[in-house]
Design an enzyme around this catalytic site. Structure first.
Site, PDB file in Angstrom:
ATOM      1  N   GLU A 117      -2.082  -6.771   7.907  1.00 51.72           N
ATOM      2  CA  GLU A 117      -0.726  -6.620   8.417  1.00 51.72           C
ATOM      3  C   GLU A 117      -0.498  -7.497   9.647  1.00 51.72           C
ATOM      4  O   GLU A 117      -1.455  -7.922  10.325  1.00 51.72           O
ATOM      5  CB  GLU A 117      -0.480  -5.140   8.754  1.00 51.72           C
ATOM      6  CG  GLU A 117       0.887  -4.797   9.341  1.00 51.72           C
ATOM      7  CD  GLU A 117       2.048  -5.151   8.418  1.00 51.72           C
ATOM      8  OE1 GLU A 117       2.325  -6.361   8.291  1.00 51.72           O
ATOM      9  OE2 GLU A 117       2.670  -4.238   7.854  1.00 51.72           O
ATOM     10  N   HIS A 128       0.824  -1.214   0.000  1.00 54.71           N
ATOM     11  CA  HIS A 128       0.000   0.000   0.000  1.00 54.71           C
ATOM     12  C   HIS A 128       0.860   1.266   0.000  1.00 54.71           C
ATOM     13  O   HIS A 128       2.040   1.251   0.365  1.00 54.71           O
ATOM     14  CB  HIS A 128      -0.925   0.011   1.220  1.00 54.71           C
ATOM     15  CG  HIS A 128      -0.207   0.017   2.539  1.00 54.71           C
ATOM     16  ND1 HIS A 128       0.379   1.149   3.072  1.00 54.71           N
ATOM     17  CD2 HIS A 128       0.023  -0.969   3.436  1.00 54.71           C
ATOM     18  CE1 HIS A 128       0.933   0.872   4.232  1.00 54.71           C
ATOM     19  NE2 HIS A 128       0.737  -0.426   4.480  1.00 54.71           N
ATOM     20  N   HIS A 167       0.419  -5.574   2.660  1.00 49.52           N
ATOM     21  CA  HIS A 167       1.196  -4.819   3.643  1.00 49.52           C
ATOM     22  C   HIS A 167       2.647  -5.289   3.686  1.00 49.52           C
ATOM     23  O   HIS A 167       2.983  -6.351   3.155  1.00 49.52           O
ATOM     24  CB  HIS A 167       0.554  -4.977   5.020  1.00 49.52           C
ATOM     25  CG  HIS A 167      -0.893  -4.588   5.031  1.00 49.52           C
ATOM     26  ND1 HIS A 167      -1.331  -3.343   5.399  1.00 49.52           N
ATOM     27  CD2 HIS A 167      -2.007  -5.292   4.691  1.00 49.52           C
ATOM     28  CE1 HIS A 167      -2.652  -3.287   5.280  1.00 49.52           C
ATOM     29  NE2 HIS A 167      -3.081  -4.462   4.856  1.00 49.52           N
ATOM     30  N   ARG A 169      -6.055   1.051   3.880  1.00 46.42           N
ATOM     31  CA  ARG A 169      -4.850   1.507   3.182  1.00 46.42           C
ATOM     32  C   ARG A 169      -4.474   0.567   2.042  1.00 46.42           C
ATOM     33  O   ARG A 169      -3.960   0.997   1.010  1.00 46.42           O
ATOM     34  CB  ARG A 169      -3.689   1.686   4.157  1.00 46.42           C
ATOM     35  CG  ARG A 169      -3.280   0.470   4.970  1.00 46.42           C
ATOM     36  CD  ARG A 169      -2.312   0.896   6.068  1.00 46.42           C
ATOM     37  NE  ARG A 169      -1.756  -0.193   6.858  1.00 46.42           N
ATOM     38  CZ  ARG A 169      -2.335  -0.693   7.950  1.00 46.42           C
ATOM     39  NH1 ARG A 169      -3.510  -0.220   8.357  1.00 46.42           N
ATOM     40  NH2 ARG A 169      -1.741  -1.660   8.637  1.00 46.42           N
TER      41      ARG A 169
END
Length: 364
Positions: A112, A32, A199, A85
């Site tokens: 994440e 991201h 992530h 994100r």
């Protein structure tokens, strides 16, 4: 590998995507764009749903532009996490690559790494440094099996299951690889192209698996924000067939897409490696004939440096003269990989060299 229907995804009826890797499957990995928790002072974000900054939005759009420029204009599937994100990055990248109609699946398994009780804290917060010690904090971040202190229901960022209470990188890898094997890998059929937007740590543990990185080298696997990384697969056995390039982690089969806009982020993560040098060569080889002419070197330098055309032309000529071993007035990949970095250090110091980055911005 037979095609498998993925729940929640409808396979497009047709696609116009073309690639040099005919018959192979292509996976594009994309971290991201910059989030509010990546900004300085950087924080442990983990499962906190931090949005993109204005810079992060621009990075995500630019990654889609770059994919389109390199002929990645049609994706068959897209996968991302449930955190905004990554979701917004995925959407913006697809939109700017002119593939906005790609079916997209969101999965918590791609979220994440969960940093437990550390989530929400600044990574250099004097209070947590005093409480745990810098050595222990570094161990939790770098060691593959170290688990940070777990959060409980009183934590301001507590979330119910499936959110864990804390994770090591090893724990994170288990859920990522389970989703990879059961949901993503089956979509990598002949001539398909799949985008995975996620992530730093979820991509790191997947790359560790794909590149067979030894555990002790995992901290050296770096994933820059919003720089596409390409892997090609044999769809018959699901094995990566991209060539191995040297990297800080001992070797990688991922090919980064280089551009004037992302070169500083990419340089900061993999600068000086064979992968970095090759991605520059491929970006500068405009006519894709496998060699760089003086004009292509000039344009590549101009895009990176800006400034006076006469100065850039002179530098390009010096670099070509320094690197052109066979006297052909062009540079092939072997010449470029073997000698370009030394020539650039000599004539354009700092432009293409690797830059050591602190760990505070390379993970979640």
């Amino acid at each position: 590998m037979a095609a498998v229907a993925i729940k929640g995804l409808a396979r497009p009826s047709c696609h116009s995507f073309s690639t040099k890797a005919d018959g192979l499957a292509t996976l594009v990995l994309l971290r991201h764009g910059e989030s509010t928790y990546n900004e300085q002072p950087s924080r442990f974000s983990g499962w906190i749903d931090s949005p993109l900054t204005s810079r992060g939005i621009a990075e995500a759009k630019a990654s889609g532009d770059l994919l389109r420029e390199r002929n990645y204009t049609k994706f068959d599937y897209a996968f991302t996490s449930t955190l905004q994100r990554a979701v917004v990055t995925c959407e913006l990248a697809l939109e700017n690559a002119k593939s906005a109609d790609t079916p997209m699946k969101k999965a918590w398994q791609l979220n994440e790494r969960h940093y437990g009780a550390l989530q929400g804290h600044e990574k250099k917060d004097p209070k947590i440094v005093e409480k745990y010690g810098q050595e222990q904090l570094t161990l939790w971040r770098k060691d593959f099996h170290a688990v940070p202190p777990a959060m409980d229901e009183t934590h301001p960022h507590y979330a119910p299951p499936p959110a864990p209470l804390a994770e090591s990188l090893a724990n994170c890898q288990v859920r990522v690889l389970d989703f990879w094997k059961n949901s993503i890998l089956p979509t990598l059929t002949p001539n398909t192209t799949v985008l995975l937007a996620a992530h730093s740590n979820t991509l790191r543990v997947l790359v560790t698996h794909l590149d067979q990185v030894p555990i002790e080298m995992v901290p050296h696997v770096q994933i820059p924000n919003s720089v596409p990384c390409i892997y090609h697969f044999d769809p018959n056995d699901g094995q990566v067939v991209s060539p191995i390039l040297d990297s800080a982690a001992g070797g990688s089969r991922g090919g980064w897409l280089f551009s004037p806009e992302n070169h500083k982020r990419l340089r900061g993560k993999i600068g000086g490696s064979g992968g970095f040098i090759r991605c520059i060569f491929e970006a500068w080889d405009l006519n894709k004939d496998g060699v760089l002419s003086l004009q292509e070197v000039e344009k590549g330098l101009k895009d990176l440096m800006g400034g006076d055309d006469i100065v850039v032309s002179a530098l390009a000529g010096q670099i070509l003269q320094e690197v052109d071993i066979d006297g052909s007035q062009t540079l092939d990949l072997e010449e470029f990989e073997s000698h370009a970095l030394d020539a650039c250090r000599k004539f354009t110091p700092g432009l293409l060299e690797g830059v050591e980055k602190e760990m505070d911005v390379c993970d979640g």
